[in-house]
Design a protein around this motif. Structure first.
Motif, PDB file in Angstrom:
ATOM      1  N   ILE A 131      32.521  16.910  45.426  1.00  0.00           N
ATOM      2  CA  ILE A 131      33.752  17.309  46.116  1.00  0.00           C
ATOM      3  C   ILE A 131      34.072  16.360  47.274  1.00  0.00           C
ATOM      4  O   ILE A 131      35.240  16.069  47.543  1.00  0.00           O
ATOM      5  CB  ILE A 131      33.676  18.783  46.594  1.00  0.00           C
ATOM      6  CG1 ILE A 131      35.045  19.258  47.060  1.00  0.00           C
ATOM      7  CG2 ILE A 131      32.613  18.989  47.675  1.00  0.00           C
ATOM      8  CD1 ILE A 131      35.128  20.759  47.289  1.00  0.00           C
ATOM      9  N   THR A 157      28.031  20.209  44.032  1.00  0.00           N
ATOM     10  CA  THR A 157      29.363  20.835  44.032  1.00  0.00           C
ATOM     11  C   THR A 157      29.534  21.835  42.894  1.00  0.00           C
ATOM     12  O   THR A 157      30.194  22.864  43.057  1.00  0.00           O
ATOM     13  CB  THR A 157      30.433  19.723  43.932  1.00  0.00           C
ATOM     14  OG1 THR A 157      30.257  18.846  45.039  1.00  0.00           O
ATOM     15  CG2 THR A 157      31.835  20.277  43.921  1.00  0.00           C
ATOM     16  N   GLY A 208      30.002  28.929  45.880  1.00  0.00           N
ATOM     17  CA  GLY A 208      31.443  29.088  45.725  1.00  0.00           C
ATOM     18  C   GLY A 208      32.117  29.772  46.900  1.00  0.00           C
ATOM     19  O   GLY A 208      33.171  30.393  46.753  1.00  0.00           O
ATOM     20  N   ILE A 234      41.594  23.253  52.429  1.00  0.00           N
ATOM     21  CA  ILE A 234      41.181  23.660  51.076  1.00  0.00           C
ATOM     22  C   ILE A 234      42.073  24.798  50.569  1.00  0.00           C
ATOM     23  O   ILE A 234      42.450  24.837  49.400  1.00  0.00           O
ATOM     24  CB  ILE A 234      39.678  24.023  51.075  1.00  0.00           C
ATOM     25  CG1 ILE A 234      39.023  23.580  49.783  1.00  0.00           C
ATOM     26  CG2 ILE A 234      39.418  25.479  51.325  1.00  0.00           C
ATOM     27  CD1 ILE A 234      37.512  23.587  49.835  1.00  0.00           C
ATOM     28  N   TYR A 271      34.856  25.763  42.914  1.00  0.00           N
ATOM     29  CA  TYR A 271      34.697  24.388  43.430  1.00  0.00           C
ATOM     30  C   TYR A 271      34.756  23.318  42.333  1.00  0.00           C
ATOM     31  O   TYR A 271      35.195  22.200  42.577  1.00  0.00           O
ATOM     32  CB  TYR A 271      33.381  24.258  44.211  1.00  0.00           C
ATOM     33  CG  TYR A 271      33.496  24.715  45.650  1.00  0.00           C
ATOM     34  CD1 TYR A 271      34.461  24.182  46.499  1.00  0.00           C
ATOM     35  CD2 TYR A 271      32.644  25.692  46.161  1.00  0.00           C
ATOM     36  CE1 TYR A 271      34.570  24.605  47.818  1.00  0.00           C
ATOM     37  CE2 TYR A 271      32.743  26.117  47.479  1.00  0.00           C
ATOM     38  CZ  TYR A 271      33.715  25.568  48.299  1.00  0.00           C
ATOM     39  OH  TYR A 271      33.830  25.991  49.598  1.00  0.00           O
ATOM     40  N   THR A 300      37.449  20.338  42.414  1.00  0.00           N
ATOM     41  CA  THR A 300      37.082  18.912  42.356  1.00  0.00           C
ATOM     42  C   THR A 300      37.824  18.230  41.202  1.00  0.00           C
ATOM     43  O   THR A 300      38.312  17.100  41.356  1.00  0.00           O
ATOM     44  CB  THR A 300      35.550  18.765  42.230  1.00  0.00           C
ATOM     45  OG1 THR A 300      34.947  19.554  43.257  1.00  0.00           O
ATOM     46  CG2 THR A 300      35.113  17.321  42.386  1.00  0.00           C
ATOM     47  N   ALA A 313      31.010  21.749  51.143  1.00  0.00           N
ATOM     48  CA  ALA A 313      32.105  21.907  50.185  1.00  0.00           C
ATOM     49  C   ALA A 313      33.348  22.433  50.918  1.00  0.00           C
ATOM     50  O   ALA A 313      34.457  21.905  50.751  1.00  0.00           O
ATOM     51  CB  ALA A 313      31.686  22.839  49.062  1.00  0.00           C
ATOM     52  N   THR A 314      33.155  23.437  51.766  1.00  0.00           N
ATOM     53  CA  THR A 314      34.280  23.974  52.554  1.00  0.00           C
ATOM     54  C   THR A 314      34.937  22.868  53.377  1.00  0.00           C
ATOM     55  O   THR A 314      36.154  22.805  53.515  1.00  0.00           O
ATOM     56  CB  THR A 314      33.751  25.053  53.540  1.00  0.00           C
ATOM     57  OG1 THR A 314      33.037  26.039  52.811  1.00  0.00           O
ATOM     58  CG2 THR A 314      34.876  25.674  54.340  1.00  0.00           C
TER      59      THR A 314
END
Ligand SMILES: Cc1cc2nc3c(=O)[nH]c(=O)nc-3n(C[C@H](O)[C@H](O)[C@H](O)COP(=O)(O)OP(=O)(O)OC[C@H]3O[C@@H](n4cnc5c(N)ncnc54)[C@H](O)[C@@H]3O)c2cc1C
Length: 404
Positions: A14, A46, A51, A76, A151, A155, A386-387
């Motif tokens: 990501i 990712t 999640g 996001i 996610y 991506t 990821a966030t």
């Protein structure tokens, strides 16, 4: 900066995907190549995580994690809405089950306030039941805007958007080294793959679990090293899917940078318990014991790891027998959702965290970014990576552009 600057990004997790897209968003005439060793995006961390779009509760105020997580949430959410990526603001409670945890929870509340997390509230036992009727605890911290997301889908959408704006993606292309080259007009870097070598004005490496190895092969410091920690998940039988309304987390143990086994609603409607955190025998092995001899030897050869192990071996030995047992996970979750006691389910995927470790065996908490000439290396981007991905992308490109 040259008019048609050549940029390379390594890694289509990501963060790499977000960085590649951000470059084209800022420099529409740039020539950008995204290298990925697997044949699809999101193949590692990712695609194997909880999640969750974290709201920023836990992080040291002023740290990169705190600032980029908060900014990342907005980016996001907007991107997911624009690109039809499943996103659900289901909310979260962090539950304290005794006085010690309640005290730590107050400290997390203060951090969350300092980080500007919106609409959070401390709840007593009854307040907790109003939000989560099946949860049991002395006190809880409610974060109504914590969300869940797909996610992998996100991506894929980042990569598709990058391609639609003229970006080039080279899947199944492992980068061997990034070699620094000085020239009369400034530094460049040469990206070597098994089939060719290409020169770029800027290279941004977002290689996750391989970040220390690629950095070391490219002449950079080997430390911080990556120590892989796996996290197993279980999905509960369908009859438990509506046992909770949102996400239920324990109060984390301040000794570790992991959040503890939580009960997580998945974006596909299922209910998941996990992940635990245990040293992994492999960086990329998702089944069985996942034993990878070179990866295990690399951990064993890391002096920092042995320093870490001295303080943690007793706990690890105690945890080992239950490390893949659903009974153990369910019992853990039943501490704060008693209705789950005795629940059954099946083992789901495992995730493997790229946790950076210093030479002295301490775990690196914040995001770490190194720069060497024309190359930039993301050396530590654990949760909430990821966030924060779209904000990390903004941050890295702004540094290279001289805007930060
Ligand atoms: C169990 C678990 C749970 C988590 N839960 C959450 C959560 O709920 N919320 C959250 O915000 N974060 C969470 N995280 C953290 C989050 O998943 C990571 O911060 C994020 O995915 C990091 O993205 P990345 O792109 O750096 O790494 P990755 O997704 O690992 O991507 C790195 C990519 O680089 C590629 N690569 C590596 N070496 C090379 C090379 N030499 N050449 C070419 N390509 C290469 C890899 O194949 C890979 O695709 C979790 C992580 C784990 C493991």
């Amino acid at each position: 900066m040259a008019k048609h600057a050549r940029w390379a990004v390594v890694g289509a997790g990501i963060i790499g995907a977000a960085v590649a897209r951000e470059i084209l968003g800022r420099h529409d005439s740039a020539d950008v190549t995204l290298f990925e060793k697997e044949d699809h995006p999101a193949a590692h961390q990712t695609g194997h995580n909880s999640g969750v779009v974290h709201a920023g509760l836990y992080y040291e105020p002023g740290s990169l994690k705190a600032t980029l997580c908060r900014r990342g949430v907005d980016l996001i959410r907007d991107f997911a809405n624009e690109h039809n990526v499943a996103f659900d603001e289901c909310g979260k409670v962090v539950v304290a089950t005794d006085e010690t945890e309640a005290e730590r929870l107050h400290a997390i509340h203060s951090r969350a306030l300092a980080n500007g997390v919106p609409d959070i509230a401390m709840l007593d036992r009854d307040g907790l039941r109003d939000i989560e009727p099946n949860a049991e605890g002395l006190a809880a911290l409610h974060s109504p805007h914590t969300a869940i997301i797909d996610y992998r889908g996100l991506t894929d959408a980042l990569v598709a958007d990058f391609r639609a704006h003229g970006g080039r993606v080279r899947f199944s292309t492992p980068v061997k080294t990034i070699d620094r080259r000085g020239g009369p007009t400034g530094d460049t870097a040469v990206v070597r793959t098994p089939v060719d070598a290409q020169e770029f004005d800027h290279v941004i490496v977002c290689a996750g679990l391989q970040s220390d190895r690629l950095a070391a092969r490219s002449g950079q410091n080997r430390t911080p090293t990556v120590v892989p920690f796996f996290g197993q998940y279980f999905i509960l039988d369908e009859e438990y899917s509506s046992a909770v309304n949102g996400l239920i987390y324990p109060v984390p143990d301040p000794k570790y940078p992991f959040l503890g086994v939580h009960v997580t609603r998945r974006i596909d409607g299922g209910l998941m318990i996990g992940p635990n955190a245990f040293l992994s025998f492999s960086r990329e092995g998702y089944r069985g014991l996942g034993l990878n001899i070179p990866d295990s030897l690399a951990v064993a050869a890391d002096s920092g790891f042995w320093r870490f192990a001295v303080g943690n071996m007793a706990t690890a030995a105690r945890e080992l027998p239950g490390v893949l047992s659903i009974e153990k996970f369910v019992a853990e979750a039943a501490r704060y959702v008693p209705d789950l006691a005795g629940a059954d389910g099946h083992r789901a995927t495992r995730g493997i965290r790229a946790q950076a470790m210093n030479r002295d065996g301490t775990l690196v908490d914040d995001f770490v970014i190194d720069r060497a000439g024309a190359a930039m290396f993301v050396r530590n981007a654990p949760s909430p990576g990821a966030t924060s991905a779209l904000a990390i992308a903004e941050h890295l490109v702004a540094i290279i552009d001289g805007r930060r």
